[in-house]
Motif scaffolding. Structure first.
Motif, PDB file in Angstrom:
ATOM      1  N   ASN A  82       6.715 -17.621  -1.892  1.00  0.00           N
ATOM      2  CA  ASN A  82       8.086 -17.097  -1.464  1.00  0.00           C
ATOM      3  C   ASN A  82       8.373 -15.615  -1.870  1.00  0.00           C
ATOM      4  O   ASN A  82       9.495 -14.568  -1.139  1.00  0.00           O
ATOM      5  N   ILE A  83       6.772 -14.976  -1.456  1.00  0.00           N
ATOM      6  CA  ILE A  83       6.844 -13.663  -2.151  1.00  0.00           C
ATOM      7  C   ILE A  83       9.052 -12.735  -1.952  1.00  0.00           C
ATOM      8  O   ILE A  83       9.138 -11.573  -1.335  1.00  0.00           O
ATOM      9  N   THR A  84       7.981 -13.310  -0.273  1.00  0.00           N
ATOM     10  CA  THR A  84       9.021 -12.516   1.090  1.00  0.00           C
ATOM     11  C   THR A  84      10.368 -12.089   0.350  1.00  0.00           C
ATOM     12  O   THR A  84      11.073 -11.294   0.123  1.00  0.00           O
ATOM     13  N   LYS A  85      10.683 -13.559   0.068  1.00  0.00           N
ATOM     14  CA  LYS A  85      12.352 -14.169  -0.488  1.00  0.00           C
ATOM     15  C   LYS A  85      12.276 -13.214  -1.924  1.00  0.00           C
ATOM     16  O   LYS A  85      13.387 -12.515  -2.150  1.00  0.00           O
ATOM     17  N   ILE A  86      11.589 -13.531  -2.537  1.00  0.00           N
ATOM     18  CA  ILE A  86      11.651 -12.983  -3.971  1.00  0.00           C
ATOM     19  C   ILE A  86      11.986 -11.360  -4.208  1.00  0.00           C
ATOM     20  O   ILE A  86      13.061 -11.204  -5.158  1.00  0.00           O
ATOM     21  N   GLN A  87      11.286 -11.311  -2.764  1.00  0.00           N
ATOM     22  CA  GLN A  87      11.107  -9.352  -3.492  1.00  0.00           C
ATOM     23  C   GLN A  87      12.221  -8.737  -2.782  1.00  0.00           C
ATOM     24  O   GLN A  87      12.935  -7.790  -3.473  1.00  0.00           O
ATOM     25  N   ARG A  88      12.803  -9.727  -1.740  1.00  0.00           N
ATOM     26  CA  ARG A  88      14.533 -10.048  -1.258  1.00  0.00           C
ATOM     27  C   ARG A  88      15.672  -9.859  -2.370  1.00  0.00           C
ATOM     28  O   ARG A  88      16.318  -8.595  -3.243  1.00  0.00           O
ATOM     29  N   MET A  89      15.504 -10.714  -2.996  1.00  0.00           N
ATOM     30  CA  MET A  89      16.433 -11.111  -4.016  1.00  0.00           C
ATOM     31  C   MET A  89      16.665 -10.119  -5.230  1.00  0.00           C
ATOM     32  O   MET A  89      17.610  -9.527  -5.736  1.00  0.00           O
ATOM     33  N   VAL A  90      15.277  -9.830  -5.607  1.00  0.00           N
ATOM     34  CA  VAL A  90      15.160  -8.566  -6.997  1.00  0.00           C
ATOM     35  C   VAL A  90      15.826  -7.228  -6.283  1.00  0.00           C
ATOM     36  O   VAL A  90      17.038  -7.005  -6.985  1.00  0.00           O
ATOM     37  N   HIS A  91      15.148  -6.951  -5.443  1.00  0.00           N
ATOM     38  CA  HIS A  91      16.157  -5.803  -4.351  1.00  0.00           C
ATOM     39  C   HIS A  91      17.483  -5.756  -4.168  1.00  0.00           C
ATOM     40  O   HIS A  91      18.182  -4.685  -4.614  1.00  0.00           O
ATOM     41  N   ASP A  92      18.115  -6.857  -3.950  1.00  0.00           N
ATOM     42  CA  ASP A  92      19.538  -7.172  -3.474  1.00  0.00           C
ATOM     43  C   ASP A  92      20.864  -6.639  -4.778  1.00  0.00           C
ATOM     44  O   ASP A  92      21.506  -6.511  -4.683  1.00  0.00           O
ATOM     45  N   LEU A 125      -7.229 -10.783  -3.623  1.00  0.00           N
ATOM     46  CA  LEU A 125      -6.564  -9.971  -2.756  1.00  0.00           C
ATOM     47  C   LEU A 125      -7.536  -8.407  -2.081  1.00  0.00           C
ATOM     48  O   LEU A 125      -6.556  -8.217  -0.966  1.00  0.00           O
ATOM     49  N   LEU A 126      -8.220  -8.656  -2.004  1.00  0.00           N
ATOM     50  CA  LEU A 126      -9.007  -7.178  -2.206  1.00  0.00           C
ATOM     51  C   LEU A 126      -9.021  -7.275  -0.540  1.00  0.00           C
ATOM     52  O   LEU A 126      -9.462  -8.543  -0.193  1.00  0.00           O
ATOM     53  N   GLY A 127      -8.533  -6.594  -0.148  1.00  0.00           N
ATOM     54  CA  GLY A 127      -8.865  -6.497   1.732  1.00  0.00           C
ATOM     55  C   GLY A 127      -8.220  -7.300   2.386  1.00  0.00           C
ATOM     56  O   GLY A 127      -8.471  -7.421   3.657  1.00  0.00           O
ATOM     57  N   ILE A 128      -7.389  -7.736   2.006  1.00  0.00           N
ATOM     58  CA  ILE A 128      -6.636  -9.251   2.560  1.00  0.00           C
ATOM     59  C   ILE A 128      -5.219  -9.318   2.546  1.00  0.00           C
ATOM     60  O   ILE A 128      -4.955  -9.269   3.544  1.00  0.00           O
ATOM     61  N   THR A 129      -4.826  -8.608   1.508  1.00  0.00           N
ATOM     62  CA  THR A 129      -3.080  -8.279   1.164  1.00  0.00           C
ATOM     63  C   THR A 129      -2.888  -7.327   0.573  1.00  0.00           C
ATOM     64  O   THR A 129      -3.825  -7.307  -0.329  1.00  0.00           O
ATOM     65  N   ARG A 130      -1.904  -5.973   0.752  1.00  0.00           N
ATOM     66  CA  ARG A 130      -1.397  -5.637  -0.348  1.00  0.00           C
ATOM     67  C   ARG A 130       0.107  -5.544  -1.300  1.00  0.00           C
ATOM     68  O   ARG A 130       0.830  -6.320  -0.454  1.00  0.00           O
ATOM     69  N   PRO A 131      -0.035  -5.065  -2.422  1.00  0.00           N
ATOM     70  CA  PRO A 131       0.969  -5.214  -3.255  1.00  0.00           C
ATOM     71  C   PRO A 131       2.767  -5.111  -2.617  1.00  0.00           C
ATOM     72  O   PRO A 131       2.907  -5.127  -2.643  1.00  0.00           O
ATOM     73  N   GLY A 132       2.007  -3.481  -1.712  1.00  0.00           N
ATOM     74  CA  GLY A 132       3.603  -2.541  -1.514  1.00  0.00           C
ATOM     75  C   GLY A 132       3.494  -3.815  -0.156  1.00  0.00           C
ATOM     76  O   GLY A 132       4.962  -3.635   0.248  1.00  0.00           O
ATOM     77  N   ASP A 133       2.364  -4.124   0.113  1.00  0.00           N
ATOM     78  CA  ASP A 133       3.067  -4.779   1.601  1.00  0.00           C
ATOM     79  C   ASP A 133       4.079  -5.938   1.742  1.00  0.00           C
ATOM     80  O   ASP A 133       4.989  -6.691   2.597  1.00  0.00           O
ATOM     81  N   MET A 134       3.565  -6.849   0.165  1.00  0.00           N
ATOM     82  CA  MET A 134       4.390  -7.443  -0.491  1.00  0.00           C
ATOM     83  C   MET A 134       6.067  -7.629  -1.173  1.00  0.00           C
ATOM     84  O   MET A 134       6.764  -8.481  -1.379  1.00  0.00           O
ATOM     85  N   GLY A 135       6.076  -5.998  -0.935  1.00  0.00           N
ATOM     86  CA  GLY A 135       7.297  -5.295  -1.682  1.00  0.00           C
ATOM     87  C   GLY A 135       7.571  -5.177  -2.628  1.00  0.00           C
ATOM     88  O   GLY A 135       8.879  -5.074  -3.576  1.00  0.00           O
ATOM     89  N   PHE A 136       6.122  -5.488  -3.165  1.00  0.00           N
ATOM     90  CA  PHE A 136       6.310  -5.071  -4.827  1.00  0.00           C
ATOM     91  C   PHE A 136       6.527  -3.158  -5.213  1.00  0.00           C
ATOM     92  O   PHE A 136       6.285  -2.379  -4.094  1.00  0.00           O
ATOM     93  N   ASP A 137       7.576  -2.677  -5.861  1.00  0.00           N
ATOM     94  CA  ASP A 137       7.221  -1.234  -6.515  1.00  0.00           C
ATOM     95  C   ASP A 137       6.493  -0.824  -6.833  1.00  0.00           C
ATOM     96  O   ASP A 137       5.837   0.410  -6.792  1.00  0.00           O
TER      97      ASP A 137
END
Ligand SMILES: *Cc1c(COP(=O)(O)O)cnc(C)c1O
Length: 485
Positions: A224-234, A249-261
């Motif tokens: 639910n990371i996309t939802k989590i990042q929206r709630m936090v940033h709101d 996560l290496l080479g598969i996905t990135r913290p920045g793309d998931m909305g981490f600051d």
């Protein structure tokens, strides 16, 4: 014989090295050295011949467990095998001899290596900037929280609170307290994920940051990371990723793309530095463009002519967080590791780490309670509840594993799983060694059922049995002659 220490093996007059005769007159020595530095008598040193010396170190090198000796599935620690070539590279003269205060123009090679490593980590994290200064994961957290505090202060108030899931590593709340924040712990769901409702109830205008480990400490991806990042940033808060589990996560996905600051990496876990025993680590911090002005000084800066220099002129910086520029030897290893693997190799690391963990989980899932159904990421947790009902605790099983030539998994962490075993095989183990470990642990489960005392009294084959672990840490005594140095 095997248990004898090097002092006991010695005999007067034996020597492992030949030193030249002293040719400086005593009178001159007295002038060169202050009296307090001069001994009255020769130091008490072991007197052994060269062969005995080598045998001594060979013997003690296998008393303790290490990855070169056997499987090391310590969950959350990523005890992977690290390429020896990286050790050789980090030991090159050009990397070990420069003085930290050498003029920049004389150390362009080392500065370029640092700048190139920053670039690679920026790419891996999907963020805007990296500082290489923090000396460990916990230090990266502290640096990140200082940056977060400075950011909120610039927007009017430092805010009060850090929200942390109940599965988090203990360093997260510790770092938050050090920076002066209160921590608020939120529960996880039955499925081992962040409870969205609890998070929603906890978030408010006083929330500075939500610190989240992803994949989390029970080995699950927070879907639910996309939802989590929206709630936090709101609510104007920031989202911090504890990147200790980056191996998945290496080479598969990135913290920045998931909305981490921001995110810290543990180079000594994911990027090829042997660790354990408190050796040097490194916990670089990656941040978004908005947070970049607050990063520690000095920052690396490229001039118009391509040369690199330290930039101290950064008015909003939180200041320095380490004596010099970072744990340079660890940074060289990470650079070498990344250059050797390349983007494709890095992706294969992540995929193999996940595949190995899922295979091992499948091999063990009949004999142990599985608190969370898979698939898992690079690690997973089991519960020893079934064995506890037979009178054998997880601690006993961990000790019994030592008799079978493997290191125990992490136990009793995270705290939310009772009788927890947390297992991380890492990508560097072969199918055979994973099957060998499964066999060892399944044997222990059998013994728990049929011969519980054997397990309860383990270990039986190690040089020492069960230690008082608290005393061993608090009153560590490593010297042979106690009180006589
Ligand atoms: C290892 C770890 C840390 C702390 O990192 P150090 O480098 O030991 O300071 C923090 N969080 C998690 C999830 C970890 O596994």
């Amino acid at each position: 014989m095997a248990s004898k220490l090097i002092f006991e093996l010695g005999a007067p007059g034996r020597q492992a090295v030949g030193l030249p005769e002293l040719d400086t007159p005593m009178q001159e020595l007295h002038e060169l050295l202050p009296d307090v530095r001069l001994r009255d008598a020769a130091p008490r040193l072991p007197e052994v011949d060269p062969l005995e010396l080598v045998r001594h170190y060979t013997r003690i090198s296998v008393l303790n467990h290490h990855i070169e000796k056997g499987f090391y599935p310590l969950g959350s620690c990523t005890m992977k095998a690290n390429p020896p070539v990286n050790e050789a590279l980090a030991g090159l003269d050009g990397f070990t001899s420069p003085h930290p205060l050498a003029p920049e123009k004389l150390v362009q090679g080392t500065l370029k290596l640092l700048a190139a490593l920053e670039e690679m980590l920026i790419e891996i994290c999907g963020l805007a900037a990296v500082t290489l200064q923090p000396a460990a994961g916990a230090h990266g957290e502290l640096t990140g929280l200082l940056v977060i505090r400075a950011y909120h202060e610039m927007h009017g108030s430092p805010r009060k609170r850090v929200i942390i899931p109940d599965s988090a590593h203990g360093t997260n709340p510790a770092s938050a307290s050090l920076v002066g924040y209160e921590t608020l712990e939120i529960r996880s769901t039955q499925d081992g994920l962040v409870d969205i409702e609890a998070l929603g109830a906890a978030l408010d205008e006083e929330t500075a940051v939500f610190m989240l480990t992803n994949p989390n400490t029970v080995g699950l991806f927070e879907k639910n990371i996309t939802k989590i990042q929206r709630m936090v940033h709101d609510v104007g808060a920031l989202l911090y990723m504890d990147g200790a589990n980056m191996n998945a996560l290496l080479g598969i996905t990135r913290p920045g793309d998931m909305g981490f600051d921001l995110v810290h990496l543990n180079l000594h876990k994911t990027f090829s530095t042997p660790h354990g025993g408190g050796g040097p680590g490194s916990g670089p911090l990656a941040v978004s463009a908005e947070l970049e002005p607050f990063l520690p000084v000095p920052r690396l800066k490229e001039a118009a002519d391509g040369s690199i220099a330290w930039d101290w002129d950064r008015p909003r910086s939180i200041g320095k967080v380490i004596t010099w520029w970072g744990q340079f030897g660890v940074l060289v290893r990470a650079y070498a590791y990344l250059r050797a693997l390349g983007a494709q190799g890095l992706k294969e690391v992540g995929e193999a780490a996940i595949l190995n963990a899922n295979y091992l989980m499948a091999l063990l899932s009949d004999a142990f309670e599985l608190p969370y159904q898979g698939p898992c990421m690079h690690e997973f947790v089991l519960s020893g509840n079934r064995q506890k009902r037979m009178g054998v605790r997880t601690l006993d099983m961990a000790k019994r594993l030592l008799d079978k030539g493997v290191h125990a998994p992490t136990i009793y962490f995270p705290l939310i799983v009772s009788e927890c075993l947390m297992i991380e095989p890492s990508e560097t183990e072969s199918r055979q060694s994973i099957e060998g470990f499964a066999e060892a642990l399944l044997e222990v489960a059998q013994e728990a059922e049929h011969d519980p005392d054997l397990v309860r009294n383990a270990p039986h084959t190690t040089p020492v049995g069960r230690l008082d672990e608290t005393r061993a840490v608090r009153q560590l005594d490593l010297s042979f002659f106690s009180g006589d140095r």
